[in-house]
Design an enzyme around this catalytic site. Structure first.
Site, PDB file in Angstrom:
ATOM      1  N   GLU A  32       0.547  -0.992   0.435  1.00 21.70           N
ATOM      2  CA  GLU A  32       0.042  -0.120   0.150  1.00 21.70           C
ATOM      3  C   GLU A  32       0.919   1.603   0.110  1.00 21.70           C
ATOM      4  O   GLU A  32       1.598   1.480   1.122  1.00 21.70           O
ATOM      5  CB  GLU A  32      -0.995   0.005   1.330  1.00 21.70           C
ATOM      6  N   GLU A  34      -0.498   4.528   0.638  1.00 25.15           N
ATOM      7  CA  GLU A  34      -0.265   5.945   1.100  1.00 25.15           C
ATOM      8  C   GLU A  34      -1.575   5.298   2.673  1.00 25.15           C
ATOM      9  O   GLU A  34      -0.587   4.933   3.332  1.00 25.15           O
ATOM     10  CB  GLU A  34      -1.926   6.255   0.639  1.00 25.15           C
ATOM     11  N   GLY A  38      -7.997   2.159   1.950  1.00 24.41           N
ATOM     12  CA  GLY A  38      -7.407   2.252  -0.035  1.00 24.41           C
ATOM     13  C   GLY A  38      -8.456   4.078   0.159  1.00 24.41           C
ATOM     14  O   GLY A  38      -8.957   4.758   1.089  1.00 24.41           O
ATOM     15  N   GLY A 180     -23.671  11.202 -10.940  1.00 31.07           N
ATOM     16  CA  GLY A 180     -23.679   9.794 -10.190  1.00 31.07           C
ATOM     17  C   GLY A 180     -23.358   9.704  -9.164  1.00 31.07           C
ATOM     18  O   GLY A 180     -23.850  11.520  -8.174  1.00 31.07           O
ATOM     19  N   ALA A 266     -16.539  15.828 -11.119  1.00 35.09           N
ATOM     20  CA  ALA A 266     -17.812  14.639  -9.693  1.00 35.09           C
ATOM     21  C   ALA A 266     -18.104  14.029 -11.305  1.00 35.09           C
ATOM     22  O   ALA A 266     -19.373  13.019 -11.045  1.00 35.09           O
ATOM     23  CB  ALA A 266     -18.732  14.780  -9.065  1.00 35.09           C
ATOM     24  N   GLY A 268     -17.032  10.780 -12.432  1.00 29.03           N
ATOM     25  CA  GLY A 268     -16.853   9.326 -12.664  1.00 29.03           C
ATOM     26  C   GLY A 268     -15.549   9.038 -12.127  1.00 29.03           C
ATOM     27  O   GLY A 268     -14.313   9.808 -11.242  1.00 29.03           O
ATOM     28  N   HIS A 441     -45.312  -4.607  10.314  1.00 28.10           N
ATOM     29  CA  HIS A 441     -46.350  -3.036   9.876  1.00 28.10           C
ATOM     30  C   HIS A 441     -45.359  -2.502  11.473  1.00 28.10           C
ATOM     31  O   HIS A 441     -46.152  -3.086  12.476  1.00 28.10           O
ATOM     32  CB  HIS A 441     -47.288  -3.812   9.896  1.00 28.10           C
TER      33      HIS A 441
END
Length: 462
Positions: A32, A34, A38, A180, A266, A268, A441
């Protein structure tokens, strides 16, 4: 160091694959560059939900009078909201660190690169390099914010989702390019906190992957809270030379100029394929994705790929499922390939969106004759009591055999309801069985039963 499995990337694909590999007795390492967890844990799914929760609490307080509660005027401490979100992310990342230790997984910090001969080169932050070998190497390098040529990110005035999570102060106005999940979640967050938000979407509908009825409902809900939405529109250029941004938007009616403090791109995500050794190793790619088979083998034996860098939905839970299947196959088990048509999608704006399976349009295009039922939350006792009457549940069945083809939900907490449909579809449940399964319910979930009843002409509460 020699391993059974080395995984490059510790997002929800990588770290889950590492844990499953360890459970199956494989000597495992994870590389990894960073933070463990992730993007999802540190800059995606988790911290954004923390921001959205703060916005929801602020919204509740501002509407407290509707619930018979008197409060003093609420004030949002933007810096404290950001700080809370970062704290939640850090806590989750530490949780992954604990899981690595618990499962005896070696964590190697640095940038990983695959090499021929089942080798991984790791370059540390200090410039030092080391080499690891393994019988099996899994690439799980994830994705990053997609840059549009007309909306070049500078990290200050034109930003991606990472900067949107840690802005030093709340902007007075913002243009969000793309509607999105990332776009509409930030639209809700910033609009609720007090920013004037304009969403620009190239396609005809916002949240364009969703069923059209859901898109139309979200548009109504957004307009009600003052979010401006421009569909069938594109950002042609952004001028950042002044104090703020001048955004040139091309619409059906012609060009428009919108002035704002910040532009959030933004549009994608794009896969992280650069500088990870694909060319040197001979691993095939196509249309910006690594080519894999149903068990995530790449074109080179002993090398695998999962998550955002392969085809399929770029979602955390998809990456996790792919990682588990990949590792189980490596360990000699017989896992079932993933059914990409039974993957739930969840969007956490307000109202929330959740869906799985065919949209009405896609089901018709596939040649099905349909039975469709809808139940609005305005007719739900639980939704009325909660003061959350926006939205509906839409159920789509095959008229011939009763197969549950898809479900589309928009409303409060619907992301918690969709799993019922995923399990039902996995079990090949029919409309009759959904209708006759007694739902409690008062709950939001009984709208699933009612929408099914509507599809079969037996609805009681409409």
């Amino acid at each position: 160091m020699n391993y059974d499995v080395i995984i490059i990337g510790s997002g929800p694909g990588g770290y889950v694959a590492a844990i499953r590999a360890s459970q199956l007795g494989l000597k495992t390492a994870i590389v990894e560059r960073e933070s463990l967890g992730g993007i999802c844990l540190n800059w995606g799914c988790i911290p954004t939900k923390a921001l959205l929760k703060s916005a929801q609490v602020f919204e509740y307080i501002n509407h407290a009078a509707e619930y018979g509660i008197k409060t003093a005027e609420a004030e949002a401490d933007f810096a404290a909201v950001i700080k809370r979100s970062r704290g939640v992310a850090e806590g989750m990342s530490k949780g992954v660190q604990f899981l690595m230790k618990k499962n005896k997984i070696d964590v190697v910090m640095g940038t990983g690169k695959v090499k021929p001969g089942n080798k991984v080169e790791v370059k540390g932050a200090d410039g030092s390099t080391s080499e690891l070998t393994a019988k099996n190497i899994i690439l799980a390098t994830g994705g990053r914010s997609k840059e549009l040529p007309s909306v070049k990110q500078d990290g200050k005035k034109i930003i991606g989702y990472r900067q949107a999570m840690v802005l030093p102060e709340m902007p007075k106005s913002m243009v969000i390019v793309g509607s999105g999940a990332i776009g509409v979640e930030f639209a809700y967050f910033y609009a609720t906190m007090g920013t004037k938000v304009t969403v620009v979407e190239f396609m005809e509908n916002i949240v364009p992957v969703e069923d059209e009825d859901v898109s139309k409902q979200l548009l109504r809900s957004f307009k009600k809270v003052g979010i401006e939405v421009m569909t069938s529109s594109s950002v042609e250029s952004v001028d950042t030379t002044g104090a703020g941004c001048k955004v040139q938007v091309k619409t059906a009616a012609g060009m428009q100029t919108i002035e704002c403090d910040i532009v959030l791109s933004a549009a994608g995500v794009v896969a992280n394929l650069e500088n990870i050794g694909l060319e040197e190793t001979g691993i095939k790619t196509e249309k910006g994705k690594v080519v894999v088979d149903e068990f995530y083998n790449t074109s080179v034996k002993g090398y695998y790929a999962i998550g955002d860098i392969v085809g399929g939905q770029a979602l955390a839970h998809v990456a996790s499922a792919e990682g588990i299947i990949c590792v189980e196959k490596i360990a000699g088990q017989s896992p079932e390939p993933l059914d990409y048509n039974n993957i739930p999608g969840c969007t956490y704006c307000s109202p929330e969106i959740a869906s799985v399976g065919y949209t009405e349009k896609a089901a018709k295009a596939a040649g099905y004759e349909l039975k469709i039922g809808k139940f609005p939350f305005s007719a739900s006792g639980k939704a009325s009591a909660a003061g959350a009457k926006d939205g509906f549940i839409k159920m789509i069945y095959d008229a011939k055999y009763g197969e549950l083809l898809g479900a589309h939900m928009i409303g409060a907490n619907v992301t918690e309801l969709i799993a019922e449909i995923v399990v039902a579809r996995k079990l090949e449940t029919t409309g009759h069985e959904m209708l006759k399964a007694v739902h409690p319910h008062p709950t939001m979930s009984e709208a699933i039963m009612e929408a099914t009843a509507d599809a079969y002409g037996e609805v009681i509460h409409l």
